[in-house]
Motif scaffolding. Structure first.
Motif, PDB file in Angstrom:
ATOM      1  N   GLY A  98      39.812  46.087  32.602  1.00  0.00           N
ATOM      2  CA  GLY A  98      39.297  45.326  33.729  1.00  0.00           C
ATOM      3  C   GLY A  98      39.159  43.854  33.408  1.00  0.00           C
ATOM      4  O   GLY A  98      39.466  42.985  34.254  1.00  0.00           O
ATOM      5  N   ALA A 145      41.721  52.970  37.888  1.00  0.00           N
ATOM      6  CA  ALA A 145      41.865  52.247  39.151  1.00  0.00           C
ATOM      7  C   ALA A 145      40.598  51.461  39.482  1.00  0.00           C
ATOM      8  O   ALA A 145      40.670  50.324  39.969  1.00  0.00           O
ATOM      9  N   ALA A 146      39.426  52.048  39.215  1.00  0.00           N
ATOM     10  CA  ALA A 146      38.169  51.347  39.497  1.00  0.00           C
ATOM     11  C   ALA A 146      38.026  50.098  38.632  1.00  0.00           C
ATOM     12  O   ALA A 146      37.611  49.031  39.108  1.00  0.00           O
ATOM     13  N   CYS A 148      40.486  48.341  37.259  1.00  0.00           N
ATOM     14  CA  CYS A 148      41.463  47.343  37.702  1.00  0.00           C
ATOM     15  C   CYS A 148      41.035  46.703  39.019  1.00  0.00           C
ATOM     16  O   CYS A 148      41.223  45.497  39.221  1.00  0.00           O
ATOM     17  N   MET A 149      40.445  47.510  39.902  1.00  0.00           N
ATOM     18  CA  MET A 149      39.972  46.955  41.178  1.00  0.00           C
ATOM     19  C   MET A 149      38.859  45.938  40.957  1.00  0.00           C
ATOM     20  O   MET A 149      38.853  44.863  41.562  1.00  0.00           O
ATOM     21  N   GLN A 152      40.388  42.801  39.583  1.00  0.00           N
ATOM     22  CA  GLN A 152      41.127  42.060  40.599  1.00  0.00           C
ATOM     23  C   GLN A 152      40.181  41.335  41.553  1.00  0.00           C
ATOM     24  O   GLN A 152      40.430  40.186  41.934  1.00  0.00           O
ATOM     25  N   LEU A 153      39.093  42.004  41.942  1.00  0.00           N
ATOM     26  CA  LEU A 153      38.114  41.349  42.816  1.00  0.00           C
ATOM     27  C   LEU A 153      37.485  40.143  42.130  1.00  0.00           C
ATOM     28  O   LEU A 153      37.287  39.086  42.753  1.00  0.00           O
TER      29      LEU A 153
END
Length: 391
Positions: A98, A145-146, A148-149, A152-153
């Motif tokens: 992340g 996915a969490a 990376c999300m 990205q945010l």
């Protein structure tokens, strides 16, 4: 810088030592304990993550994989504990992932996500059997996915903040350029107009009326000196601001003109052939510096337009001090607005900008009975009540 790098690498070595202890030194511990240990140990990579995030990801992948594929604990171990150990071990990798998505370039982020995905799914597929395989794969995918999300945010929020800051800087630069353009226009246009008229008068009478020619030359000299002083003040201010000179370090500059200089402005305009009937109403008092300068510039621009376009020898300037606002009116009985008149230039635009910045109102246009009128109303701040000292 060297000490920070040494501390970062010391943290990386400490992380590898802790992983070695988890794998070889605590074989009787359950998979959950190993996973929690790997998750906590990743905090030792904080320095490496900040300086070399891809290296930190490689270390985290190596350590978490070593914990997952390490020697099994002796005795019966529940599948739940084994699955929890795998999830917690690779959760440490997802945290580093992340951070990479949030801070690194997109190409590096894509490579990091692909490598992490391949390693996690390969290890989980090999060391998970039966019905738990699909569950572990889905959990690992959701955790990745969490992370990376979230990264990205964080990246988008930072980029948005940079864009907003750039827009604020651009707007500030534009506003400053407009302010400088208004100042130069108001100052130079008025002075050049007077100089042109006086030069024309002097050229016509220099042979027949040398005394009047000398007076015209004196007016040209005085106006030129005043204009040069204003230009010098503006340029010195710009250069000092460009060099980052603080206010306390700046050389003293001549004060900006204001209401106290309106009479001198009227006298200079009279020297250009337009008599100014100047009248004040209300209780004259000090006003804020920005209003003081704006009123002077409005009167200056309006008188410049009278001299250049009205074709008349007299105009009236009325300044009224009200309780809540300051009013300015410049009226002439000349030709009014023409196709090449003041309404088509930058003068009235600059006046509108000045008045708008101060929250006031401006009207400028031809009068029904002939001539031109400029009226500005600028709100005055409420006077601050000073409490009397206790006796």
């Amino acid at each position: 810088m060297t000490r920070t790098k040494a501390v970062a690498w010391a943290g990386g070595v400490s992380y590898l030592l802790v992983v070695g202890l988890l794998v070889g030194g605590a074989p009787r511990a359950s998979g959950t304990v190993h996973g929690v240990g790997a998750l906590l140990a990743v905090s030792l990579l904080a320095g490496v993550v900040r300086r070399m995030p891809l290296s930190a990801l490689a270390m985290a992948l190596f350590g978490s994989t070593a914990v997952v594929v390490g020697p099994p604990s002796p005795g019966p171990v529940s599948l739940t504990a084994s699955y929890q150990g795998q999830f917690l071990s690779y959760l440490a990798v997802d945290l580093v992932l992340g951070f990479i998505v949030a801070t690194c370039v997109r190409r590096a982020s894509i490579v990091a996500v692909a490598v992490s995905f391949a390693v996690q799914f390969l290890v989980i597929g090999v060391f998970t059997h039966g019905d738990g395989l699909a569950v572990n794969e889905v959990i690992a995918l959701l955790a990745m996915a969490a992370s990376c999300m979230a990264g990205q945010l964080s990246r988008e929020r930072r980029e948005h903040a940079v864009v907003l800051r750039s827009q604020e800087v651009a707007e500030a630069v534009t506003a400053e350029r407009l302010r400088i353009a208004r100042e130069l226009h108001d100052m130079v246009a008025h002075s050049i107009g007077i100089i042109a008229i006086q030069a024309g008068v002097g050229g016509r009478v220099i042979q027949t009326q040398p005394a009047e020619a000398r007076e015209a030359l004196r007016a040209i000299e005085a106006t030129s000196r005043e204009t040069l002083s204003g230009l010098r003040r503006t340029l010195v201010s710009l250069r000092q601001a460009d060099r980052g000179v603080t206010v306390s370090e700046r050389s003293p500059l001549a004060p900006s003109p204001g209401l106290a200089d309106v009479e001198r402005l009227a006298a200079a305009t009279a020297g250009a052939g337009v008599c100014v009937d100047l009248c004040f109403s209300g209780e004259q008092r000090l006003v804020p510096a920005d209003i003081d300068l704006s009123v002077y510039r409005i009167v200056q621009e309006a008188l410049t337009n009278v001299v250049r376009h009205a074709g008349i020898g007299r105009c009236r300037v009325a300044i009224g001090y009200g309780d809540e606002e300051l009013s300015v009116e410049i009226v002439d009985d000349g030709r009014g607005a023409t196709g090449k008149g003041s309404a088509q230039g930058f003068g009235i635009i600059g006046m509108r900008e000045r008045v708008g910045l101060l929250g006031g109102r401006l009207s400028a246009g031809p009068r029904p009975e002939g001539g031109f009128r400029v009226t500005a109303r600028l709100p005055l701040p409420a006077p601050v009540a000073v409490p009397m000292e206790a006796r």
